[in-house]
Design an enzyme around this catalytic site. Sequence first.
Site, PDB file in Angstrom:
ATOM      1  N   LEU A  74       1.027  -1.538  -0.346  1.00 55.82           N
ATOM      2  CA  LEU A  74       0.033   0.083  -0.044  1.00 55.82           C
ATOM      3  C   LEU A  74       0.907   1.460   0.013  1.00 55.82           C
ATOM      4  O   LEU A  74       0.007   2.282   0.132  1.00 55.82           O
ATOM      5  CB  LEU A  74      -0.888   0.388   0.752  1.00 55.82           C
ATOM      6  CG  LEU A  74      -2.315  -0.825   0.782  1.00 55.82           C
ATOM      7  CD1 LEU A  74      -2.821  -0.908   2.715  1.00 55.82           C
ATOM      8  CD2 LEU A  74      -2.422  -1.221   0.082  1.00 55.82           C
ATOM      9  N   SER A  75       2.017   1.364   0.292  1.00 59.46           N
ATOM     10  CA  SER A  75       3.256   2.212   0.098  1.00 59.46           C
ATOM     11  C   SER A  75       3.028   2.738  -2.230  1.00 59.46           C
ATOM     12  O   SER A  75       2.791   2.158  -2.600  1.00 59.46           O
ATOM     13  CB  SER A  75       4.763   1.884   0.076  1.00 59.46           C
ATOM     14  OG  SER A  75       5.460   2.860   0.162  1.00 59.46           O
ATOM     15  N   HIS A  76       2.810   4.290  -2.038  1.00 57.85           N
ATOM     16  CA  HIS A  76       2.715   4.995  -2.451  1.00 57.85           C
ATOM     17  C   HIS A  76       4.395   5.095  -3.985  1.00 57.85           C
ATOM     18  O   HIS A  76       5.390   5.524  -3.133  1.00 57.85           O
ATOM     19  CB  HIS A  76       2.630   6.922  -2.679  1.00 57.85           C
ATOM     20  CG  HIS A  76       1.196   6.350  -2.016  1.00 57.85           C
ATOM     21  ND1 HIS A  76       0.253   6.903  -0.254  1.00 57.85           N
ATOM     22  CD2 HIS A  76      -0.485   7.153  -2.863  1.00 57.85           C
ATOM     23  CE1 HIS A  76      -0.427   6.419  -0.315  1.00 57.85           C
ATOM     24  NE2 HIS A  76      -1.148   6.903  -1.109  1.00 57.85           N
ATOM     25  N   MET A 112       8.588   4.925   5.193  1.00 54.61           N
ATOM     26  CA  MET A 112       8.884   3.448   4.462  1.00 54.61           C
ATOM     27  C   MET A 112      10.038   3.947   3.661  1.00 54.61           C
ATOM     28  O   MET A 112      10.670   2.462   3.917  1.00 54.61           O
ATOM     29  CB  MET A 112       7.387   3.053   3.828  1.00 54.61           C
ATOM     30  CG  MET A 112       6.319   2.760   4.794  1.00 54.61           C
ATOM     31  SD  MET A 112       6.620   1.973   6.079  1.00 54.61           S
ATOM     32  CE  MET A 112       6.833   0.739   5.724  1.00 54.61           C
ATOM     33  N   GLU A 113      10.079   4.417   2.952  1.00 59.79           N
ATOM     34  CA  GLU A 113      11.387   4.558   2.315  1.00 59.79           C
ATOM     35  C   GLU A 113      12.222   4.229   2.520  1.00 59.79           C
ATOM     36  O   GLU A 113      13.567   3.270   2.937  1.00 59.79           O
ATOM     37  CB  GLU A 113      11.678   5.259   0.863  1.00 59.79           C
ATOM     38  CG  GLU A 113      10.563   4.918   0.129  1.00 59.79           C
ATOM     39  CD  GLU A 113       9.072   5.590   0.458  1.00 59.79           C
ATOM     40  OE1 GLU A 113       8.395   4.975  -0.452  1.00 59.79           O
ATOM     41  OE2 GLU A 113       9.107   5.636   1.347  1.00 59.79           O
ATOM     42  N   ASP A 127      24.246 -11.310   4.706  1.00 64.14           N
ATOM     43  CA  ASP A 127      23.932 -11.930   3.087  1.00 64.14           C
ATOM     44  C   ASP A 127      25.874 -12.070   3.253  1.00 64.14           C
ATOM     45  O   ASP A 127      26.342 -12.817   2.419  1.00 64.14           O
ATOM     46  CB  ASP A 127      23.375 -11.305   2.113  1.00 64.14           C
ATOM     47  CG  ASP A 127      24.045 -12.424   0.427  1.00 64.14           C
ATOM     48  OD1 ASP A 127      23.146 -13.684   0.934  1.00 64.14           O
ATOM     49  OD2 ASP A 127      24.100 -11.928  -0.625  1.00 64.14           O
TER      50      ASP A 127
END
Length: 160
Positions: A74-76, A112-113, A127
């Site tokens: 739901l992130s733009h 969120m980014e 990793d």
Amino acid sequence: MSFNHFDEQGQAIMVDVSGKEPTLRTARAQAVVRLRPETLQAILDGRMTKGDVLGVARLAGIAAAKKTPELIPLSHPLAIHHAAVEFATDPETGEIAVTATVRAFERTGVEMEAMVSASVAALTVYDMCKGSDKGITIGQVALLYKEGGKSGVYRREEER
């Protein structure tokens, strides 16, 4: 309490931000990677078999900021104007604090980014080092700072 990511029928939706005015949005987030001190020293000395761990993690974090809408449903999709990843290391404890900063002139925030950027950079460290250090942990993923939009400035308590 109402949730703006759901419609009247309770179905998930992406929030409509079309009526909002664009403003400069900035967010900074952090994740902490814990390794054995000797693993961190090998990273700092450039002795890891997979190469430049922090350089690759930096690029992964920047790329992740731009890919956030592909990972968070739901992130733009945003036109990101700045993305940076920095590392603070503590050779005694083996900790790497990964800090991501994202900036955009947009209708919605870039928290969120920044969170995805810091998380993916930390996962990339994992990793690239997992072959020589099985006990690596990642934690303390948190929003440190945000500004822009009607909610104003947020600064995490530890940052104040």
